[in-house]
Design a protein around this motif. Structure first.
Motif, short mmCIF file in Angstrom:
data_model
loop_
_atom_site.label_atom_id
_atom_site.label_comp_id
_atom_site.label_asym_id
_atom_site.label_seq_id
_atom_site.Cartn_x
_atom_site.Cartn_y
_atom_site.Cartn_z
N VAL A 287 28.90 60.08 26.54
CA VAL A 287 29.57 60.52 27.76
C VAL A 287 29.11 59.74 28.98
O VAL A 287 29.74 59.82 30.05
CB VAL A 287 29.35 62.03 28.00
N ALA A 288 28.00 58.99 28.87
CA ALA A 288 27.46 58.28 30.03
C ALA A 288 26.73 57.03 29.55
O ALA A 288 26.28 56.95 28.40
CB ALA A 288 26.52 59.19 30.82
N TRP A 289 26.60 56.06 30.47
CA TRP A 289 25.95 54.79 30.15
C TRP A 289 25.07 54.38 31.33
O TRP A 289 25.36 54.70 32.49
CB TRP A 289 27.01 53.71 29.89
N ARG A 290 23.99 53.67 31.00
CA ARG A 290 23.00 53.31 32.01
C ARG A 290 22.74 51.81 31.99
O ARG A 290 22.71 51.19 30.92
CB ARG A 290 21.68 54.05 31.75
N ALA A 291 22.57 51.24 33.18
CA ALA A 291 22.24 49.82 33.31
C ALA A 291 21.24 49.66 34.44
O ALA A 291 21.19 50.46 35.38
CB ALA A 291 23.50 48.99 33.60
N GLU A 292 20.40 48.65 34.33
CA GLU A 292 19.47 48.29 35.41
C GLU A 292 19.98 46.99 36.02
O GLU A 292 19.67 45.90 35.55
CB GLU A 292 18.05 48.16 34.88
N ALA A 293 20.78 47.13 37.06
CA ALA A 293 21.53 46.01 37.62
C ALA A 293 20.72 45.30 38.70
O ALA A 293 20.23 45.95 39.63
CB ALA A 293 22.84 46.51 38.20
N PRO A 294 20.58 43.97 38.61
CA PRO A 294 19.94 43.22 39.69
C PRO A 294 20.84 43.22 40.93
O PRO A 294 22.07 43.25 40.83
CB PRO A 294 19.79 41.82 39.11
N VAL A 295 20.22 43.20 42.10
CA VAL A 295 20.95 43.27 43.35
C VAL A 295 20.93 41.91 44.02
O VAL A 295 19.87 41.29 44.20
CB VAL A 295 20.33 44.32 44.30
N ALA A 296 22.12 41.42 44.39
CA ALA A 296 22.25 40.15 45.10
C ALA A 296 22.73 40.42 46.51
O ALA A 296 23.27 41.49 46.81
CB ALA A 296 23.25 39.24 44.37
N GLY A 297 22.55 39.44 47.38
CA GLY A 297 22.97 39.59 48.77
C GLY A 297 21.84 40.08 49.65
O GLY A 297 20.72 40.34 49.20
N THR A 298 22.14 40.20 50.93
CA THR A 298 21.13 40.59 51.94
C THR A 298 21.41 41.99 52.44
O THR A 298 22.51 42.29 52.92
CB THR A 298 21.16 39.61 53.13
N TRP A 299 20.41 42.83 52.31
CA TRP A 299 20.55 44.20 52.80
C TRP A 299 20.62 44.20 54.32
O TRP A 299 19.84 43.51 54.98
CB TRP A 299 19.37 45.06 52.36
N PRO A 300 21.50 44.98 54.92
CA PRO A 300 21.47 45.11 56.38
C PRO A 300 20.21 45.84 56.81
O PRO A 300 19.59 46.57 56.03
CB PRO A 300 22.74 45.93 56.69
N ALA A 301 19.83 45.61 58.07
CA ALA A 301 18.62 46.26 58.58
C ALA A 301 18.79 47.77 58.53
O ALA A 301 19.84 48.30 58.90
CB ALA A 301 18.34 45.80 60.00
#
Length: 743
Positions: A287-301
């Motif tokens: 019923v559910a699935w899990r992933a550990e996704a890398p984050v790209a881009g620049t977080w805003p302040a």
């Protein structure tokens, strides 16, 4: 001597210690099942191959909720706290992490939480190593392993109630333990399955773009729920299809969702869970699935507010049920806390020092400081005496701060709900202080001299040890100053509550050093002594004048007692103070007249105390404020009222106050009664609540603790969809109006 501090201060400390509440012990419930009005919690196990090294075994806490109530997932969402499990196991046995089942999104007003309703099992793997030595079985019995669990959970509907329980379960080491197989199978079916590919997340302005691949073909094209395991990153209450969108491109699921307005994390990898809607779930299928996704881009302040703000996770404590919020705060105070980072702790020490220094400007400290200045003038020209007196006074202040802070920390750790200024929440302590200051005032005005009223042995001891007076005047300064909260002081005191004992006591010592610093510096800088006129007749006039601040302090203390014990309590205290003054006067007489009049007055005072003295110690509930009308601006604070107003979308301003808090009364008259400020409150349609902490109130103590504070005043402005804003202790009109304008 100006007055005797030896007997009076010693008596004060003894009575204050006796008046402090006994450590309130948390009632723990033991056994495999704990039942509360809101949940039924049970410790269960599943070991199909027995409990032995290498065998698969599970234990778990099963929570059955009453209708409309819920507990929380590992990321609680906009408010709430996840369930915590602490295990006590035999040597060689350990547990893994909670295998969290997929949660559901629960809307609460303008907020959204991640949690569980109905029945949920939180399974935990039980790992038995080869080092485990099974216990010997009793004659005719089966060897068993005892598993103990201490669990705490926050259960919410519109209000939130922290609960806890202690569980014990005995697991047989031989044979199968499969009584709860169905429950563990259901929990296993609700586990998110790992995706073969990690997917990816990209930060694009104030949005998060998620891309997941490898989802089963049967899922493709369906609407999925999204649950980030990292809290306070996305806007949890965002609505799919309106505030955030999702779509399929072949076997790739993509979604765009807004970042949280008050984001507190900028992770490089985000564990996320996606789940099918309830209507699309098929028996026996994931019923559910899990992933550990890398984050790209620049977080805003991340937003940096000009004033201190409360994290969403603490909002539950602000709206917690009165009795049970106290239990939560007491449980939190028993937790072993790690040392804080050096930089943060150094800033807290500096804040404590500044707060103690500014405490000298608080009105409640003026009478004691005035007497110290008089004593300083009497020693004009004696540099050595100045230095010794300064050190003795500083020692009295710092040791008293350490003793008061240590007592507060110890009692809170034992379960008592206390905060800074707690001694003035006791009518007995208030009455003793009123009596002490009455005696000091009578001494200053010349009604009696200590040398004539005390035994000669005591007078000679004072002459031999004059530094004891300076030390005990420091003790008295702390007793009187402790109800006040100066700028910088509130944050440091709140910070101290969550620190290990050694670091917390250092903060209290810094507060004491700040309070004593002006007098200490004066003792070591001769130029300051030269600014004072030489001893002379003016000192007698000043001494008489200083009696009136003492009597003003007595009037303030009687008013405080009236808030706690009612008009009868205040009237009784005034009558007893008059009797005490008459007895003191009688002892100044000579000959047989002294004996007769003093005996009659003492007997009369004893009878009066027996007849009406109980009025001083009684606790009278304050008159309940009427429901809010056009003429009734302030409403009494309660967790339920805050929750009700927030759920209706109305902004709320909370004034945490107390009758014994001089700063509170100053702010109330100067700022909160200002016509322009009140007009701004009306224009923004802000509900105004007053949390009166004059007497002990566990719910208010818990709410203050949640805000990172341990004393009053505290002012909180909270609006739907925004983090609560905590204003400064010395409340300015411009500050309040600016906060209201930002709503």
């Amino acid at each position: 001597m100006i007055f005797s501090r030896i007997h009076f201060a010693t008596l004060l400390i003894a009575i204050a210690a006796a008046s402090m509440p006994a450590a309130a012990q948390l009632a723990s419930k033991t056994g495999a099942v704990v039942t509360t009005p809101h949940v039924r919690a049970e410790l269960i196990a599943h070991a199909p191959d027995g409990v032995s090294p290498g065998a698969q075994a599970w234990v778990g806490l099963q929570i059955t909720h009453q209708p409309e109530w819920h507990t929380y997932w590992k990321n609680a969402g906009d408010s709430g706290l996840p369930t915590e499990l602490t295990w006590t196991l035999p040597a060689g046995v350990s547990t893994g992490e909670i295998a969290w089942p997929v949660p559901e999104k629960i809307a609460v007003g303008n907020l959204a939480n991640y949690g569980y309703e109905n029945t949920v099992l939180l399974p935990v793997p039980l790992e038995v190593s080869t080092l485990y030595k099974p216990p010997m079985a009793l004659a005719g019995g089966t060897p068993a392993m005892d598993v103990k669990l201490k669990a705490s959970w926050l259960v919410c509907r519109k209000e939130c109630i922290p609960e806890e329980g202690e569980f014990t379960l005995s697991l047989p080491l031989q044979g199968s333990t499969a009584l709860h197989k169905a429950e563990f199978d259901t929990a296993q079916a609700a586990q998110p399955q790992p995706l073969a590919k990690p997917g990816g997340i990209e930060v694009n302005g104030n949005n998060l773009q998620v891309k997941l691949e490898g989802l089963p073909a049967a899922v493709q094209g369906k609407t999925l729920a999204f649950f980030p395991e990292t809290p306070e990153v996305i806007r949890t209450a965002a609505v799919s299809g309106t505030d955030w969108t999702q779509s399929w491109q072949g076997g790739t699921w993509t979604a765009t969702m807004p970042l949280a307005d008050q984001r507190s994390a900028s992770p490089t990898v985000m564990p996320v869970v996606v789940a099918l809607a309830e209507a699309d779930r098929q028996p026996g299928q994931p019923v559910a699935w899990r992933a550990e996704a890398p984050v790209a881009g620049t977080w805003p302040a991340a937003a940096t507010p000009a004033r201190a703000e409360v994290s969403p996770a603490l909002q539950a404590a602000l709206t917690a049920n009165a009795a049970n919020a106290a239990n939560a705060a007491a449980s939190a105070s028993n937790t072993d806390l790690p040392a804080q980072p050096t930089g943060t702790f150094a800033m807290a020490l500096l804040g404590a020092l500044l707060g103690g220094l500014l405490l000298n400007l608080m009105p409640c400290v003026f009478p004691i400081l005035a007497i110290k200045v008089l004593g300083f003038a009497r020693q004009a020209g004696n540099a050595s005496a100045h230095r010794k007196a300064g050190l003795a006074y500083t020692g009295g202040v710092m040791l008293s701060f350490l003793a008061l802070g240590g007592a507060m920390l110890a009692l809170r750790a034992a379960g008592a709900q206390l905060g800074w200024g707690f001694q003035l929440q006791s009518p007995g302590v208030v009455a003793v202080l009123a009596g002490l200051f009455t005696l000091i005032g009578l001494n200053l005005v010349g009604v009696f001299e200590f040398g004539r009223a005390a035994p000669s042995s005591v007078c000679s001891a004072q002459a031999k040890h004059p530094l004891a007076n300076d030390f005990l005047s420091g003790v008295l300064a702390v007793v009187i100053a402790s109800p006040c909260t100066a700028p910088f002081m509130g944050v440091s005191l709140g910070f101290a509550i969550g620190l290990p004992a050694a670091q917390a006591l250092l903060l209290f010592a810094a507060l004491g050093l700040g309070l004593a610093l002006p007098y200490l510096v004066a003792g070591f800088v001769p130029a300051i002594a030269h600014l004072l006129p030489k001893p002379g007749p003016w000192m007698l006039t000043l001494r008489r004048l200083l009696a009136f601040p003492m009597f003003a302090t007595v009037a303030w203390l009687v008013w405080i007692l009236g808030q706690q014990s009612g008009i009868d309590g205040a009237g009784t205290l005034l009558a007893l103070l008059v009797c005490m003054a008459a007895i003191v006067w009688a002892f100044t007489l000579r000959g047989r007249t002294r004996l007769v009049i003093a005996t009659v007055l003492i007997a009369f005072t004893a009878m009066l105390t027996g007849a009406i003295g109980r009025n001083v110690l009684q606790v009278v509930e304050p008159a309940k404020l009427a429901a809010s009308t056009a003429t009734q601006r302030w409403q009494p604070w309660s967790a339920e009222r805050v929750s009700e107003l927030s759920g209706a979308g109305q902004p709320v301003f909370i004034d945490f106050t107390a009758a014994w808090c001089v700063t509170c009364q100053y702010n109330k008259k100067r700022t909160l009664a200002d016509a322009d400020v009140l007009a701004d409150f009306d224009a923004k349609k802000v509900a105004m609540l007053r949390a009166d902490w004059t007497r002990r109130d566990p719910a208010i103590t818990a709410a203050l603790t949640a805000l990172g504070r341990s004393g009053v005043p505290v002012y909180v402005l909270q609006a739907p969809g925004k983090a609560p804003v905590v204003l400064t202790e010395i409340l300015g009109k411009d500050e309040v109006r600016a906060a209201l304008a930002a709503l």
